[in-house]
Design an enzyme around this catalytic site. Structure first.
Site, PDB file in Angstrom:
ATOM      1  N   GLU A 106     -28.581 -36.608 -35.101  1.00 30.47           N
ATOM      2  CA  GLU A 106     -28.807 -35.489 -34.184  1.00 30.47           C
ATOM      3  C   GLU A 106     -28.778 -34.157 -34.912  1.00 30.47           C
ATOM      4  O   GLU A 106     -28.089 -34.020 -35.917  1.00 30.47           O
ATOM      5  CB  GLU A 106     -27.692 -35.463 -33.133  1.00 30.47           C
ATOM      6  CG  GLU A 106     -27.609 -36.733 -32.344  1.00 30.47           C
ATOM      7  CD  GLU A 106     -26.406 -36.765 -31.423  1.00 30.47           C
ATOM      8  OE1 GLU A 106     -25.898 -35.698 -31.038  1.00 30.47           O
ATOM      9  OE2 GLU A 106     -25.975 -37.881 -31.089  1.00 30.47           O
ATOM     10  N   CYS A 143     -27.621 -26.805 -36.535  1.00 33.38           N
ATOM     11  CA  CYS A 143     -26.456 -27.647 -36.786  1.00 33.38           C
ATOM     12  C   CYS A 143     -26.987 -29.008 -37.232  1.00 33.38           C
ATOM     13  O   CYS A 143     -27.736 -29.650 -36.500  1.00 33.38           O
ATOM     14  CB  CYS A 143     -25.654 -27.779 -35.492  1.00 33.38           C
ATOM     15  SG  CYS A 143     -24.310 -28.962 -35.605  1.00 33.38           S
ATOM     16  N   CYS A 201     -19.529 -41.929 -38.548  1.00 38.54           N
ATOM     17  CA  CYS A 201     -18.450 -41.270 -39.290  1.00 38.54           C
ATOM     18  C   CYS A 201     -17.287 -42.240 -39.443  1.00 38.54           C
ATOM     19  O   CYS A 201     -17.017 -43.036 -38.550  1.00 38.54           O
ATOM     20  CB  CYS A 201     -17.991 -40.022 -38.535  1.00 38.54           C
ATOM     21  SG  CYS A 201     -16.718 -39.090 -39.398  1.00 38.54           S
ATOM     22  N   CYS A 210     -11.833 -39.896 -35.278  1.00 37.98           N
ATOM     23  CA  CYS A 210     -11.074 -38.986 -34.404  1.00 37.98           C
ATOM     24  C   CYS A 210     -11.225 -39.456 -32.954  1.00 37.98           C
ATOM     25  O   CYS A 210     -12.313 -39.843 -32.526  1.00 37.98           O
ATOM     26  CB  CYS A 210     -11.584 -37.559 -34.551  1.00 37.98           C
ATOM     27  SG  CYS A 210     -11.476 -36.956 -36.240  1.00 37.98           S
ATOM     28  N   CYS A 216     -13.917 -37.897 -30.418  1.00 41.38           N
ATOM     29  CA  CYS A 216     -15.282 -37.667 -30.904  1.00 41.38           C
ATOM     30  C   CYS A 216     -16.191 -38.885 -30.743  1.00 41.38           C
ATOM     31  O   CYS A 216     -15.832 -39.999 -31.135  1.00 41.38           O
ATOM     32  CB  CYS A 216     -15.207 -37.269 -32.372  1.00 41.38           C
ATOM     33  SG  CYS A 216     -16.833 -37.073 -33.123  1.00 41.38           S
ATOM     34  N   GLY A 276     -20.941 -36.870 -38.570  1.00 37.15           N
ATOM     35  CA  GLY A 276     -20.468 -37.187 -39.918  1.00 37.15           C
ATOM     36  C   GLY A 276     -19.478 -36.195 -40.484  1.00 37.15           C
ATOM     37  O   GLY A 276     -19.311 -35.093 -39.969  1.00 37.15           O
ATOM     38  N   GLU A 277     -18.792 -36.640 -41.542  1.00 36.21           N
ATOM     39  CA  GLU A 277     -17.823 -35.784 -42.230  1.00 36.21           C
ATOM     40  C   GLU A 277     -18.460 -35.363 -43.567  1.00 36.21           C
ATOM     41  O   GLU A 277     -18.578 -36.171 -44.493  1.00 36.21           O
ATOM     42  CB  GLU A 277     -16.521 -36.576 -42.450  1.00 36.21           C
ATOM     43  CG  GLU A 277     -15.529 -35.944 -43.406  1.00 36.21           C
ATOM     44  CD  GLU A 277     -15.203 -34.478 -43.117  1.00 36.21           C
ATOM     45  OE1 GLU A 277     -14.785 -34.153 -42.002  1.00 36.21           O
ATOM     46  OE2 GLU A 277     -15.383 -33.653 -44.033  1.00 36.21           O
ATOM     47  N   SER A 315     -18.113 -27.775 -42.018  1.00 35.56           N
ATOM     48  CA  SER A 315     -16.984 -28.110 -41.146  1.00 35.56           C
ATOM     49  C   SER A 315     -16.346 -29.415 -41.603  1.00 35.56           C
ATOM     50  O   SER A 315     -17.049 -30.398 -41.854  1.00 35.56           O
ATOM     51  CB  SER A 315     -17.494 -28.254 -39.708  1.00 35.56           C
ATOM     52  OG  SER A 315     -16.454 -28.649 -38.852  1.00 35.56           O
ATOM     53  N   SER A 332     -11.467 -28.374 -38.760  1.00 35.60           N
ATOM     54  CA  SER A 332     -11.189 -28.888 -37.426  1.00 35.60           C
ATOM     55  C   SER A 332      -9.702 -29.218 -37.347  1.00 35.60           C
ATOM     56  O   SER A 332      -9.271 -30.294 -37.745  1.00 35.60           O
ATOM     57  CB  SER A 332     -12.040 -30.138 -37.174  1.00 35.60           C
ATOM     58  OG  SER A 332     -13.396 -29.800 -37.294  1.00 35.60           O
ATOM     59  N   CYS A 387     -22.401 -33.097 -30.726  1.00 38.58           N
ATOM     60  CA  CYS A 387     -23.002 -34.135 -31.558  1.00 38.58           C
ATOM     61  C   CYS A 387     -22.357 -35.515 -31.425  1.00 38.58           C
ATOM     62  O   CYS A 387     -21.186 -35.645 -31.184  1.00 38.58           O
ATOM     63  CB  CYS A 387     -22.996 -33.696 -32.999  1.00 38.58           C
ATOM     64  SG  CYS A 387     -24.592 -33.014 -33.412  1.00 38.58           S
TER      65      CYS A 387
END
Ligand code: SAH
Ligand code: SF4
Length: 346
Positions: A93, A106, A113, A117, A120, A160-161, A192, A215, A334
């Site tokens: 996305e 973005c 991911c 979390c 999320c 994703g991270e 981020s 975050s 997202c």
């Protein structure tokens, strides 16, 4: 999908490949411009290159693209949300937002991911794979070409991270800021992270003028452990030390994201503890009323609790705002779109 991932190459690397093909080096500059400035998605679009040579190039290289699978435009503020299909059939996305100063995109950095979390949608779906630098760039090219606009700011805040895909993200950052390419300055890019402390120090050693957004979502280990598994590896004090250092060395203001979850992390005491923890860090706190996702029972804080939380932080002399919610009518957070698409809902 065979062939060298040509859009992930630096200009110098592309030149070496062109030499390997026994072609003149000016071809590298031409191709690089088509790929990076114009966002060409095939060699056939490169009209100043002969058909014969385009065929040679297509056999040797592969251009990783994002095709628009679904597109949602907010009737409220014009925010555009894309569900892109990658060349191997995976979905990611991206969200295009219009601000006074220009367009911000973005982008996603991974399919899924690993961080898990609790609040999320991306985390709930598990991890599939890292994105290549070219796939990150193509998210920008596809949006620009679709809307006929130029993106001036990038936030790595999609699925994703980013710091878990460190090598590819770093190469993307260097390619996207290249003056021969999209030329988007590091000062216009925000990364981020959920808090991979070692990688924050690595980033620091690169000496880039990026904005770091962390975050945080909790004022202490007890609450953070309960919603963000990464905190067990990198406790909050270590994370905040890294942030302090980042702000000192780069002179850039660190941004703390704080998702407000009703009854979990949004009391006045939490606000007080948070203020103490981040005292003295050159920073900005962004409060985000959490988006309800189907996968969990978290609900957004009431307006009353949000206001109280904000006033406690502000009374401690800390910069704080509530994030403007763009595209509220199109599910712009997202991970949600991909997961709904997987379930056949969109
Ligand atoms: N992995 C990175 C970047 C992608 S997530 C990170 O975690 O920072 C982008 C932002 O969306 C993060 O601040 C994340 O905490 C937040 N987020 C995730 N799910 C959310 C939800 N349901 N409501 C509000 N914010 C959410
Ligand atoms: Fe991954 Fe960020 Fe979602 Fe956490 S919030 S699961 S780190 S995308």
């Amino acid at each position: 999908m065979s062939g060298i991932d040509v859009k992930s190459l630096y200009l110098t690397e592309l030149k070496s490949e062109i030499v390997n093909l026994n072609l003149q080096t000016f071809r590298a500059q031409q191709i690089y411009q088509w790929l990076h400035v114009n966002g060409a998605s095939s060699f056939d679009q490169m009209t100043n290159i002969s058909k014969q040579l385009r065929d040679t190039l297509s056999n040797y290289f592969h251009i990783f693209n994002c095709e628009i699978e679904k597109k949602f435009v907010s009737q409220i503020d014009g925010t555009v949300k894309y569900l892109y299909r990658l060349n191997d059939g995976e979905y990611i996305e991206a969200v295009l937002m219009k601000y006074k100063y220009g367009y911000t995109l973005c982008i996603s950095t991974q399919v899924g991911c690993k961080m898990g979390c609790e609040f999320c949608a991306s985390g709930k779906g598990g991890f599939v794979r890292n994105l290549t630098p070219s796939e990150m760039l193509s998210q920008i090219h596809t949006a620009q070409n679709d809307m006929n606009v130029r993106v001036s700011h990038i936030v790595l805040m999609g699925m994703g991270e980013p710091l878990d895909n460190y090598k590819n993200v770093l190469k993307f950052l260097k390619l996207v800021s290249d003056s021969n390419g999209l030329n988007i300055g590091m000062r216009n890019i925000t990364i981020s992270t959920s808090g991979l402390v070692d990688r924050i120090y690595d980033l620091l050693s690169e000496n880039l003028q990026l904005t770091l957004s962390v975050s945080l979502h909790a004022p202490n280990d007890r609450i953070r452990n309960s919603i963000m598994p990464i905190n067990r590896k990198y406790p909050i004090d270590d994370l905040l030390s890294a942030c302090r250092r980042y702000a000192q060395i780069t002179s850039r203001r660190v941004s703390f994201e704080y998702a407000m979850i009703n009854g979990l992390n949004d009391s006045a005491e939490d606000a007080k503890e948070l203020s103490q923890k981040i005292e003295g860090i050159h920073c900005h706190v962004n409060l985000i009323p959490i988006n309800n996702i189907k996968e969990n029972n978290f609900r957004k804080s009431s307006t009353e609790r949000l206001k109280k939380f904000l006033s406690v932080i502000r009374s401690n002399g800390i910069n704080v705002t509530v994030r403007r919610s763009l595209g509220s009518d199109i599910d712009a957070s997202c991970g949600q779109l991909r997961s709904r698409h997987q379930k056949g809902e969109v």
